[in-house]
Design an enzyme around this catalytic site. Sequence first.
Site, PDB file in Angstrom:
ATOM      1  CE  LYS A   1      51.152  75.954  73.102  1.00 45.46           C
ATOM      2  NZ  LYS A   1      50.236  75.897  72.703  1.00 45.46           N
TER       3      LYS A   1
ATOM      4  CD  GLU B   1      49.247  91.421  77.074  1.00 48.08           C
ATOM      5  OE1 GLU B   1      48.372  91.841  76.231  1.00 48.08           O
ATOM      6  OE2 GLU B   1      50.424  91.087  75.266  1.00 48.08           O
TER       7      GLU B   1
ATOM      8  CB  CYS C   1      46.089  92.086  72.411  1.00 47.89           C
ATOM      9  SG  CYS C   1      48.600  92.670  72.545  1.00 47.89           S
TER      10      CYS C   1
ATOM     11  CD  GLU D   1      40.917  90.714  72.117  1.00 51.86           C
ATOM     12  OE1 GLU D   1      40.811  89.759  72.814  1.00 51.86           O
ATOM     13  OE2 GLU D   1      41.363  91.350  71.882  1.00 51.86           O
TER      14      GLU D   1
HETATM   15  P1  NDP Z   1      44.384  81.803  72.969  1.00 54.55           P
HETATM   16  O1  NDP Z   1      44.230  82.229  73.896  1.00 54.55           O
HETATM   17  O2  NDP Z   1      43.447  79.966  72.959  1.00 54.55           O
HETATM   18  O3  NDP Z   1      45.594  80.666  72.724  1.00 54.55           O
HETATM   19  C1  NDP Z   1      46.952  81.411  73.522  1.00 54.55           C
HETATM   20  C2  NDP Z   1      48.055  80.201  73.486  1.00 54.55           C
HETATM   21  O4  NDP Z   1      47.593  79.609  75.544  1.00 54.55           O
HETATM   22  C3  NDP Z   1      48.453  78.988  72.445  1.00 54.55           C
HETATM   23  O5  NDP Z   1      49.494  79.408  72.750  1.00 54.55           O
HETATM   24  C4  NDP Z   1      47.222  78.158  73.081  1.00 54.55           C
HETATM   25  O6  NDP Z   1      48.035  76.539  72.010  1.00 54.55           O
HETATM   26  C5  NDP Z   1      47.837  78.293  74.735  1.00 54.55           C
HETATM   27  N1  NDP Z   1      46.118  77.394  75.537  1.00 54.55           N
HETATM   28  C6  NDP Z   1      45.490  77.739  75.059  1.00 54.55           C
HETATM   29  N2  NDP Z   1      44.509  76.773  75.741  1.00 54.55           N
HETATM   30  C7  NDP Z   1      45.164  76.191  76.907  1.00 54.55           C
HETATM   31  C8  NDP Z   1      44.638  76.069  77.759  1.00 54.55           C
HETATM   32  N3  NDP Z   1      43.986  75.233  78.063  1.00 54.55           N
HETATM   33  N4  NDP Z   1      46.350  75.926  78.822  1.00 54.55           N
HETATM   34  C9  NDP Z   1      47.111  76.522  78.454  1.00 54.55           C
HETATM   35  N5  NDP Z   1      47.611  76.914  77.312  1.00 54.55           N
HETATM   36  C10 NDP Z   1      46.725  77.127  76.708  1.00 54.55           C
HETATM   37  O7  NDP Z   1      44.320  82.343  71.845  1.00 54.55           O
HETATM   38  P2  NDP Z   1      43.875  81.291  70.326  1.00 54.55           P
HETATM   39  O8  NDP Z   1      44.952  81.375  69.765  1.00 54.55           O
HETATM   40  O9  NDP Z   1      42.362  80.986  70.299  1.00 54.55           O
HETATM   41  O10 NDP Z   1      42.846  82.758  70.357  1.00 54.55           O
HETATM   42  C11 NDP Z   1      41.248  83.272  70.565  1.00 54.55           C
HETATM   43  C12 NDP Z   1      41.413  84.692  70.702  1.00 54.55           C
HETATM   44  O11 NDP Z   1      42.011  85.215  71.864  1.00 54.55           O
HETATM   45  C13 NDP Z   1      41.625  85.455  69.465  1.00 54.55           C
HETATM   46  O12 NDP Z   1      40.679  86.166  68.409  1.00 54.55           O
HETATM   47  C14 NDP Z   1      41.678  86.841  70.704  1.00 54.55           C
HETATM   48  O13 NDP Z   1      40.791  87.801  70.799  1.00 54.55           O
HETATM   49  C15 NDP Z   1      42.578  86.901  71.297  1.00 54.55           C
HETATM   50  N6  NDP Z   1      44.616  86.469  71.576  1.00 54.55           N
HETATM   51  C16 NDP Z   1      44.374  87.650  72.341  1.00 54.55           C
HETATM   52  C17 NDP Z   1      45.850  87.907  72.286  1.00 54.55           C
HETATM   53  C18 NDP Z   1      46.263  88.755  72.865  1.00 54.55           C
HETATM   54  O14 NDP Z   1      47.776  89.188  72.150  1.00 54.55           O
HETATM   55  N7  NDP Z   1      46.232  89.174  73.646  1.00 54.55           N
HETATM   56  C19 NDP Z   1      46.902  86.539  70.550  1.00 54.55           C
HETATM   57  C20 NDP Z   1      46.003  85.650  70.770  1.00 54.55           C
HETATM   58  C21 NDP Z   1      44.293  85.993  70.662  1.00 54.55           C
HETATM   59  P3  NDP Z   1      46.682  76.831  71.048  1.00 54.55           P
HETATM   60  O15 NDP Z   1      47.287  77.406  70.139  1.00 54.55           O
HETATM   61  O16 NDP Z   1      47.880  75.044  70.934  1.00 54.55           O
HETATM   62  O17 NDP Z   1      45.729  76.421  71.733  1.00 54.55           O
END
Ligand code: NDP
Length: 489
Positions: free
Chosen positions: A181, A256, A290, A391
């Site tokens: 996904k 992660e 990250c 972050e």
């Molecule tokens: P999210 O954690 O919201 O998204 C990561 C993945 O999880 C996406 O595929 C998202 O889908 C999916 N997701 C979101 N909500 C759910 C849920 N309830 N159940 C299952 N899957 C879900 O990250 P964001 O893209 O919104 O980013 C927000 C913040 O997260 C960033 O600003 C950053 O601070 C942090 N982040 C950290 C990362 C890392 O590598 N540690 C990577 C990305 C973000 P969808 O895109 O459809 O919402």
Amino acid sequence: MDTTPAPASGRLLIDGQWVDARSGKTFATVNPADETVIGNVAEAAVEDADAAVVAARKALASGPWPKMPAAERGKVLWRMGELILERLPQLSMIETQDTGKTLFDSGKIELPMAAQIFQFYAGTASKIAGKTPAARSDAFLYTTREPVGVVAAIVPWNFPFLLASWKVAPALAAGCSVILKPASQTPLSAIEMGRIGLDAGLPPGVLQVLPGAGSGVGMALVRHPGVDKVAFTGSTHVGKTIVREASATLKRVTVELGGKSPNVVFADADLEAAIRGAFSGIFYNKGEVCAAGSRLFVEKSIHDRIVGQLAERADAVVLGDPRDKATRMGPVVSAGQMDAVLGYIASGKTEGATVAAGGRRATEVNGGRGYFVRPTVFAGVTPQMKIAREEIFGPVLAVLPFDDVDDVVSRANETIYGLAAGVWTRDVAKAHRVARAIRAGTVWVNTYNLYDPALPFGGFKESGYGRDLGEEALDGYLETKSVWIDLGR
Ligand code: NDP
């Protein structure tokens, strides 16, 4: 500038077939450099998740995948690595247009690394083995390692293809079937990974791709009783939700999550190297990393000099279309992310930090279109400020001065996160002392932000648990079965 277009549409990959979402819905994906729609992608929802889980279970129960010798499984993975390299120009263009990362980063660094990861795990497939404890004379005891089952791999938008490879490759090596996904902002390269899997010889149902909303199809997979493991990378907030929801069916979960990683520069370091490392440590991929070294701790005696040189470098960064060779930094991934980053910049100013470089949206780039933010260096940052604690996930660096080893270790650890850290010094003993004292899953010494398929990566504390990469990741996709054979008296 190479302007080869990204593909215009994408469908779901379920049971070896490209299909529309059962609802018929699609969603648009946008190029953050110019705000144009570059593709319309089928939007999977709950009923598509159901169909994919049925296909994934069938593939595990009765398809050719579980019958395939492990070495043959390895060959399919190896071929996936080869296909990534063969399709590099097209794949890197897709990734660049979807994320805003430069073509150099996608094509020269991240996609080749993803190929390496498939080929690393290709070699591990045939080396999975149990044990035979010699504990008893009246029984033959042994263990086998079995695939955990159906894996839902949920990945973010910062390294869409690479982070998918961190999960898909070891899960396939272990003999699992995987439902991938991708993030809604960046679904296109995951579709290409599905295509590569089919072309390399994965049987139907072994790798399926479901673009769609996290709150819809993502949550459906997390809750689904037919999914055995969720492998997630993303925000700490969503990670906690996933852990809670997956606990209802006691799924295996690896998470992660976010970070606020300390990067520590001592005065005895090779300062040229440290400045380069501190700079790329925060600004690589526009800070959307990250493990970004977003808190730069600098020993007091060299603080002003380091801030000055970092600011000079930041001011010289050429922002622009990431397909253009001259561009050193592209736009942040989306309008929402840009607003979040600008909000943090505003809070840094309000809380009294000094802007040494950047500190604004770059509206002069691309005629004001696109989500460009100038690389920003804040000095005069105190530990209580929001920009030092949260972050940001964008091109914003907070520089903090320190006195000595004890001072910097305790302040580096003053965070809910524990993903990564950096230490710059010529004193080997000091490097080891600090590496040991910092509570983080990875510590880089005299370098930053480097990854190897053999070296596990993951978090301490609220940066999550479980590991990507290395043998430990493979372990995360295996169950241990113990067998006791009575030998009689
Ligand atoms: P999210 O954690 O919201 O998204 C990561 C993945 O999880 C996406 O595929 C998202 O889908 C999916 N997701 C979101 N909500 C759910 C849920 N309830 N159940 C299952 N899957 C879900 O990250 P964001 O893209 O919104 O980013 C927000 C913040 O997260 C960033 O600003 C950053 O601070 C942090 N982040 C950290 C990362 C890392 O590598 N540690 C990577 C990305 C973000 P969808 O895109 O459809 O919402």
